[in-house]
Design a protein around this motif. Structure first.
Motif, short mmCIF file in Angstrom:
data_model
loop_
_atom_site.label_atom_id
_atom_site.label_comp_id
_atom_site.label_asym_id
_atom_site.label_seq_id
_atom_site.Cartn_x
_atom_site.Cartn_y
_atom_site.Cartn_z
N ARG A 90 0.83 -1.21 0.00
CA ARG A 90 0.00 0.00 0.00
C ARG A 90 0.86 1.26 0.00
O ARG A 90 0.59 2.23 -0.72
N HIS A 91 1.92 1.25 0.80
CA HIS A 91 2.77 2.44 0.88
C HIS A 91 3.64 2.59 -0.37
O HIS A 91 3.91 3.73 -0.80
N LEU A 92 4.06 1.49 -0.95
CA LEU A 92 4.79 1.58 -2.22
C LEU A 92 3.91 2.16 -3.32
O LEU A 92 4.36 2.99 -4.13
N ALA A 93 2.64 1.74 -3.32
CA ALA A 93 1.70 2.28 -4.31
C ALA A 93 1.49 3.77 -4.09
O ALA A 93 1.36 4.54 -5.06
N ALA A 94 1.48 4.21 -2.81
CA ALA A 94 1.31 5.64 -2.52
C ALA A 94 2.50 6.44 -3.03
O ALA A 94 2.34 7.52 -3.62
N LEU A 95 3.71 5.94 -2.83
CA LEU A 95 4.90 6.65 -3.31
C LEU A 95 4.89 6.75 -4.83
O LEU A 95 5.25 7.78 -5.40
N THR A 96 4.43 5.70 -5.48
CA THR A 96 4.36 5.71 -6.95
C THR A 96 3.27 6.66 -7.44
O THR A 96 3.46 7.41 -8.42
N ARG A 97 2.14 6.65 -6.76
CA ARG A 97 1.02 7.51 -7.18
C ARG A 97 1.38 8.98 -7.02
O ARG A 97 1.07 9.81 -7.90
N ILE A 98 2.03 9.34 -5.93
CA ILE A 98 2.41 10.74 -5.70
C ILE A 98 3.50 11.16 -6.68
O ILE A 98 3.56 12.32 -7.10
#
Length: 380
Positions: A90-98
């Motif tokens: 979930r946090h990896l996806a957040a870093l990628t999305r931002i």
């Protein structure tokens, strides 16, 4: 407000310029200060920190594809002290999305590198170069966040100081504003809320300050002293005592040799528990037979205060200003006249202010209560 992460992160530089290299730990520190701007949680920043530890150099290049790391989820979880894999994803996806990092996927979506000798010819994983590419934006956001934090700190202190000033001059009508200011300071308010509260407090102080003397005299008149006729009797006794002191022989020829007895114990009444109980019988209806010492009186006053609408900080302030005995006596006297006091907390606060100025004693309160008419006892 449009978040900074929605403005530039993950987008190509419109002018085609690259930002060079930047210290990866300086970038992480700046991003931590500006976390709210980029909607980053502390756990997402922890995952980014773990990714940065897999990049061997301290200087982070900005050229696309030049800062790829390819740790497995298991390795990342180990460096994150056993973070669950679902949380990590979930946090990896957040870093990628931002847009702080970007993905370079292999055909099978595995993370690995192909080497030729000691050089890395091809790598698939997370590219950290966007963080360096948008370093100017990160540092600017960190400076803005620091300036905003400093302004908020100044505004919070301003509101706290103004609230204390209002406490010193407030009347009963300011209780709601004082309570709102107290609740606001316990939260994490924004700048407009703090600025608005500061203006409201200044306006209320300006309204109350010119009337401070009038307010003091009005509260003194309401000091649980009963009707004006009772005050007049007390004043007449005081005058009589003064005249007796000027002419000591006048008392010798008087048919009442105990002419000053009514006032000789005026200062003793505040420390005489039996006198307090005679003047304040209402407390006995709450705690029959419980008052045997001043320690009991102090404990009962502490129990009664919340029931009367007096907050504990106000009672503590009164104890510090006038002493525990006098504070307990004042609370019991207020209980007798509770129906006539609109705001017991504000009233006790004012008594504490007068005590600090050396202008308060419970003796007049006890005298007024002792002289007030009591209901006739029914004798069976």
């Amino acid at each position: 407000m449009e978040q900074a992460s929605q403005i530039a992160f993950g987008r190509q530089d419109p002018c085609g310029r690259l930002a060079g290299t930047h210290d990866k730990w300086d970038l992480l520190a700046a991003l931590t200060h500006a976390a709210a701007e980029f909607e980053l949680s502390h756990r997402t920043l922890g995952v980014l920190k773990a990714l940065l530890t897999f990049f061997p150099n301290r200087a982070l290049p900005a050229e696309p594809g030049s800062a790829i790391v390819f740790p497995s989820n298991r390795k990342l979880m180990e460096r994150l002290n056993g973070m669950p894999e679902s949380t990590l994803r979930r946090h990896l996806a957040a870093l990628t999305r931002i847009g702080i990092v970007s993905r370079k996927n292999s055909p099978n979506r595995k993370r690995y590198a192909r080497r030729v000798g000691e050089d890395t010819a091809m790598a698939f994983g997370f590219d950290l170069s966007p963080l360096s590419r948008h370093a100017a934006q990160v540092f600017d956001a960190a400076l803005d966040a620091k300036a905003r934090t400093e302004r908020l700190a100044v505004l919070r202190d301003t509101v706290a100081v103004l609230r204390q000033q209002l406490l010193d001059v407030a009347d009963d009508t300011a209780e709601a504003l004082l309570d709102s200011a107290r609740k606001l300071l316990r939260r994490k308010p924004c700048e407009p809320e703090l600025a608005g509260m500061a203006e409201a407090l200044r306006a209320e102080i300006a309204r109350c300050a010119p009337q401070e003397e009038t307010q003091e005299s009005r509260l003194a008149a309401r000091e649980l002293s009963g009707h004006d006729s009772r005050n007049e009797r007390h004043i007449q006794d005081s005058v009589k005592k003064d005249s007796d002191s000027e002419g000591p022989q006048a008392c010798a020829h008087s048919p009442r040799p105990q002419c000053s007895d009514a006032n000789d114990s005026a200062t003793e009444k505040a420390s005489d528990l039996s006198t307090v109980l005679r003047a304040c019988p209402e407390v006995q209806s709450y705690y029959p037979g419980a008052l045997r010492s001043w320690q009991d009186a102090d404990r009962i006053a502490e129990t009664l205060s919340p029931m009367m609408g007096i907050e504990m900080p106000v009672l503590s302030d009164a104890r510090a200003a006038m002493g525990r005995k006098e504070a307990a006596t004042a609370v019991m006297c207020m209980l007798e006249k509770l129906g006539t006091i609109r705001s017991p907390g504000a009233y006790l606060r004012r008594l504490a202010q007068k005590a600090r100025a050396g202008q308060f004693s419970t003796a007049p309160m006890l005298n007024a209560l002792l002289q007030s008419p009591r209901p006739a006892e029914v004798v069976s």
